[in-house]
Motif scaffolding. Sequence first.
Motif, PDB file in Angstrom:
ATOM      1  N   ASP A  44     104.565  14.663 -50.553  1.00 14.05           N
ATOM      2  CA  ASP A  44     103.346  15.369 -50.176  1.00 14.05           C
ATOM      3  C   ASP A  44     102.496  15.573 -51.415  1.00 14.05           C
ATOM      4  O   ASP A  44     102.988  16.009 -52.459  1.00 14.05           O
ATOM      5  CB  ASP A  44     103.686  16.736 -49.555  1.00 14.05           C
ATOM      6  N   CYS A 101      96.218  16.551 -49.955  1.00  7.93           N
ATOM      7  CA  CYS A 101      96.357  16.490 -48.494  1.00  7.93           C
ATOM      8  C   CYS A 101      96.392  17.880 -47.862  1.00  7.93           C
ATOM      9  O   CYS A 101      96.134  18.020 -46.666  1.00  7.93           O
ATOM     10  CB  CYS A 101      97.623  15.738 -48.104  1.00  7.93           C
ATOM     11  N   THR A 102      96.699  18.890 -48.648  1.00  9.04           N
ATOM     12  CA  THR A 102      96.801  20.240 -48.100  1.00  9.04           C
ATOM     13  C   THR A 102      95.519  21.054 -48.304  1.00  9.04           C
ATOM     14  O   THR A 102      95.394  22.120 -47.726  1.00  9.04           O
ATOM     15  CB  THR A 102      97.982  21.000 -48.729  1.00  9.04           C
TER      16      THR A 102
END
Length: 129
Positions: free
Chosen positions: A19, A23-24
Motif C-alpha cells: 500500500d 492511495c490513501t
Amino acid sequence: ERLTKSWFDRLSTCVFEGDFSCCTRTSGPAACNKQQLVAPVLSLYAQILRQRNAPHVKALAADMIAKRDKYFPPTFSYCHNGQSQERELFGKRAAAMEERCRLHRAGSKDLEVDIWLRTTSSAPSLEDL
C-alpha cells in the motif's frame, strides 16, 4: 545472517503489492508514488540483469524473470479523491529492459542502457523502448 533460499522465500520483494500513502490521500496532489518509481526500479532491474549469473544475484534474477508481472505490474488501480481507474504502470517495459540487456550483453553498441536510464526522468514510453 546468510542468504538462503528459505530465507529469500520468506521475503516480500514485490514492492508494488504494498500500500502506498498516495492511495490513501483524499485530497492534495494527484501524483502517484508508484508511477514515480517506474524509472528507478527499471534501473535497479537493469543492474540485476547485468549481474544475473553472479552467485549472489542468480536466485533473485531468476525469481524476478519468472514472476515478471508480480514484480513489474503492467497496470495498477489509480485511486484519487475516492475515484479508482486502471492505469498503465510498467506495461511491457520490464520485458523490453530484459531484451535491451540481452542485446547489450551480445555486444550491440547502439543500446546504451545506463545512459538511457539516467536520462529518463520519468517512466519511458513504449516508443522510447
